[in-house]
Design a protein around this motif. Structure first.
Motif, PDB file in Angstrom:
ATOM      1  N   PRO A  94       7.524   5.591   3.648  1.00  0.00           N
ATOM      2  CA  PRO A  94       7.377   5.735   2.196  1.00  0.00           C
ATOM      3  C   PRO A  94       5.945   5.860   1.689  1.00  0.00           C
ATOM      4  CG  PRO A  94       7.883   3.460   2.749  1.00  0.00           C
ATOM      5  CD  PRO A  94       7.964   4.234   4.025  1.00  0.00           C
ATOM      6  N   THR A  95       4.959   5.327   2.412  1.00  0.00           N
ATOM      7  CA  THR A  95       3.604   5.273   1.870  1.00  0.00           C
ATOM      8  C   THR A  95       2.555   5.698   2.893  1.00  0.00           C
ATOM      9  OG1 THR A  95       3.213   2.969   2.558  1.00  0.00           O
ATOM     10  CG2 THR A  95       4.262   3.309   0.408  1.00  0.00           C
ATOM     11  N   GLU A 168      11.716   1.927   6.587  1.00  0.00           N
ATOM     12  CA  GLU A 168      11.739   1.383   5.225  1.00  0.00           C
ATOM     13  C   GLU A 168      12.420   2.372   4.274  1.00  0.00           C
ATOM     14  OE1 GLU A 168       8.176  -0.467   3.830  1.00  0.00           O
ATOM     15  OE2 GLU A 168       7.862  -1.565   5.706  1.00  0.00           O
ATOM     16  N   ASP A 170      14.802   1.948   2.150  1.00  0.00           N
ATOM     17  CA  ASP A 170      14.994   1.494   0.767  1.00  0.00           C
ATOM     18  C   ASP A 170      13.750   1.758  -0.067  1.00  0.00           C
ATOM     19  OD1 ASP A 170      13.589  -0.386   2.278  1.00  0.00           O
ATOM     20  OD2 ASP A 170      14.674  -2.130   1.507  1.00  0.00           O
ATOM     21  N   ARG A 171      12.570   1.552   0.512  1.00  0.00           N
ATOM     22  CA  ARG A 171      11.329   1.817  -0.216  1.00  0.00           C
ATOM     23  C   ARG A 171      11.113   3.314  -0.428  1.00  0.00           C
ATOM     24  NH1 ARG A 171       6.107  -0.676   2.008  1.00  0.00           N
ATOM     25  NH2 ARG A 171       5.320   0.049  -0.004  1.00  0.00           N
ATOM     26  N   SER A 174      12.929   4.114  -3.474  1.00  0.00           N
ATOM     27  CA  SER A 174      12.281   3.541  -4.657  1.00  0.00           C
ATOM     28  C   SER A 174      11.005   4.304  -5.018  1.00  0.00           C
ATOM     29  CB  SER A 174      11.948   2.059  -4.441  1.00  0.00           C
ATOM     30  OG  SER A 174      10.771   1.888  -3.681  1.00  0.00           O
ATOM     31  N   SER A 199      15.664  -0.551   7.433  1.00  0.00           N
ATOM     32  CA  SER A 199      15.561  -0.907   6.026  1.00  0.00           C
ATOM     33  C   SER A 199      15.740  -2.409   5.870  1.00  0.00           C
ATOM     34  CB  SER A 199      16.636  -0.154   5.211  1.00  0.00           C
ATOM     35  OG  SER A 199      16.440  -0.327   3.826  1.00  0.00           O
ATOM     36  N   GLU A 255       8.998  -3.109  -7.213  1.00  0.00           N
ATOM     37  CA  GLU A 255      10.356  -3.008  -6.663  1.00  0.00           C
ATOM     38  C   GLU A 255      11.046  -1.711  -7.069  1.00  0.00           C
ATOM     39  OE1 GLU A 255      12.418  -5.041  -4.811  1.00  0.00           O
ATOM     40  OE2 GLU A 255      10.810  -6.446  -4.332  1.00  0.00           O
ATOM     41  N   ILE A 394       0.468   1.573  -5.411  1.00  0.00           N
ATOM     42  CA  ILE A 394       1.878   1.987  -5.369  1.00  0.00           C
ATOM     43  C   ILE A 394       2.168   3.040  -6.428  1.00  0.00           C
ATOM     44  CG2 ILE A 394       4.240   1.194  -5.840  1.00  0.00           C
ATOM     45  CD1 ILE A 394       3.355   0.403  -3.106  1.00  0.00           C
TER      46      ILE A 394
END
Length: 490
Positions: A94-95, A168, A170-171, A174, A199, A255, A394
């Motif tokens: 995700p990041t 990850e 779920d992230r 998001s 996750s 979140e 974020i």
């Protein structure tokens, strides 16, 4: 806490594979562990590696810091052909921070082998990433947006892909990466690809994502001896008593819940918090006994349609309300009755999926919460309140991904049209005085894109109905329907 014993994705008892020990690893995998200084395997590695080696798609419930990176990098090393200088394994993260972290661990484990790694993420130039592809990287680690950029530009090919990992997951959702992930799917070969998803939680959105990418996948949880989803992740933050609502906003930003009930103990707090969230630009509404019946019915109608993102309510007002696919329960104030904690938290993590229960407590209140956790045998995790630097990072990564996705969707004519603003954009970026204009535009776009209300389930039907009416409409229909439209806006 009761666990979900009837989950359709749970592994049948006869299909559960025994854990693997350090001594049972292949010599190459043991050498990699030695390079990393690992003398034993952590649970996520011992439990999941046998399924990788057996070629079975898995959904693995694991948290950050659990050792999950080694759980997929070690078997990837085993399955990659180091003599073929093409992308054979893709790890989506995700990041940028996680991409760099995974790549560092991968390079440490593969050191001394012929396996090469490419790490790609947005917000930076393309040259180093292109050089890694040209160098024949077999393992590609990156964020979905930048991976899609390379696929669209034909600078990355997945024609020889053997393994696909979601880290990850779920992230990733998001962060707003779902549209990019769907587009990436078109570039994945139609043959059998070994796919796994890691996750911390498995809310309905993540399970739906797994259905699109994984084949006959099973769930592997590290929450004990049972192989199932641990339904609810319990988290608490110790927050200052003053400006508590600002602490909640920080947590929501980090979140990014798809939906939540936010519990308060009094009607006054419900109203105050609802107003604050709306002023911050969130799709929120309130429910308390003070609400007029007509307003209550409007709020309830949005709840039933799944068209309200944040419902702020007291325990009494929220009785009997069932929000579909509820991802989060947030306890803005801890309950006065310990049993109420279970009732509140139990609103999420239903129907074979999982959810998150978050509590905001003062320093003295955390002892009461810990007592509830001990009494009900709940694994409750304390997390530090996000600071300014973490929040800015974020938000910056999210909006960069959103803007890059929007730019990708533009056609040639739109790209030509926007060039007229290049000189202005350059001047604004160089002027400290004009920085507020850019900041305002970014803030507006972020709020409109990420914090808009969920699309109601009925909207598609309404849209179809409007389309049908449009075909047979008489002249000047807008004047006829204007009154109804204005009513719907109020």
């Amino acid at each position: 806490m009761e666990t979900n014993q009837t989950d359709p994705k749970a592994i049948e008892a006869e299909d559960i594979l025994p854990e693997i020990s350090f001594e049972e690893l292949t010599p190459e995998m043991r050498e990699a562990c030695n390079r990393a200084g690992w003398k034993t395997l952590v649970p996520v590695q011992a439990k999941s590696i046998p399924y990788f080696l057996a070629g079975r798609d898995m959904m693995v419930q694991s948290r950050t810091g659990s050792g999950k990176t080694g759980a997929y990098i070690l078997p990837i090393m085993q399955k990659i052909n180091a003599q073929q200088n093409v992308a054979q394994a893709l790890v989506l993260v995700p990041t940028r921070e996680l991409a760099l972290q995974v790549s560092r661990e991968a390079e440490m484990l593969t050191k001394g082998t012929n396996i090469r790694t490419a790490v790609v993420y947005g917000g930076v130039g393309y040259n180093a990433q292109l050089e890694a592809f040209r160098g024949g990287a077999q393992l590609v680690i990156g964020t979905p947006g930048r991976i899609l950029d390379h696929l669209l530009k034909n600078t990355l090919s997945l024609d020889n892909l053997k393994i696909l990992i979601f880290d990850e997951a779920d992230r990733m959702l998001s962060m707003g990466f779902y549209p990019d992930m769907v587009k990436i799917r078109k570039y994945i070969p139609s043959g059998k690809i070994l796919s796994s998803m890691f996750s911390a939680t498995f809310p309905p959105q993540v399970i739906r994502l797994s259905d699109q990418f994984l084949h006959n996948s099973n769930l592997l949880s590290l929450s004990g001896n049972q192989v199932h989803i641990a339904e609810i992740e319990h988290i608490y933050y110790v927050v200052p008593g003053m400006r508590k609502e600002r602490s909640l906003v920080r947590i929501i930003e980090i979140e990014n819940p798809s939906s939540a009930i936010i519990f308060c103990n009094t009607k006054d707090t419900v109203h105050y918090l609802s107003v604050v969230l709306k002023r911050f630009g969130y799709d929120a509404d309130e429910l308390s006994s003070d609400l007029a019946q007509s307003m209550r019915e409007k709020v309830m109608a949005r709840v039933r349609r799944g068209a309200l993102r944040f419902l702020v309510a007291t325990d009494v007002a929220a009785r009997g309300i069932d929000i579909p696919d509820l991802s989060h329960v947030i306890q803005y104030e801890p309950p006065e009755d310990p049993e109420a904690y279970i009732h509140r938290a139990g609103r999420t993590g239903r129907m074979g999926s999982s959810g998150v229960a978050i509590s905001l407590v003062a320093e003295m209140e955390k002892f009461k919460l810990q007592s509830i956790a001990r009494y009900y045998n709940i694994n409750m995790e304390e997390r530090p309140l996000p600071n300014d630097e973490e929040l800015e990072r974020i938000v910056a990564e999210r909006i960069t991904a959103l803007l890059e996705a929007r730019l990708r969707s533009r056609d040639n004519l739109q790209i030509e049209r926007m060039r007229r603003f290049v000189p202005l954009a350059r001047n604004l970026a160089q002027s400290e005085d004009e920085l507020a204009l850019i900041t305002m535009l970014l803030d507006d776009y972020y709020q409109q894109t990420l914090h808009a209300p969920p699309a109601p389930a009925a909207s598609a039907d309404q849209e179809n109905g409007f389309t049908q009416n449009k075909k047979n409409r008489k002249p000047r229909p807008r004047n006829k329907n204007r009154g109804k439209i204005e009513e719907n806006r109020q």
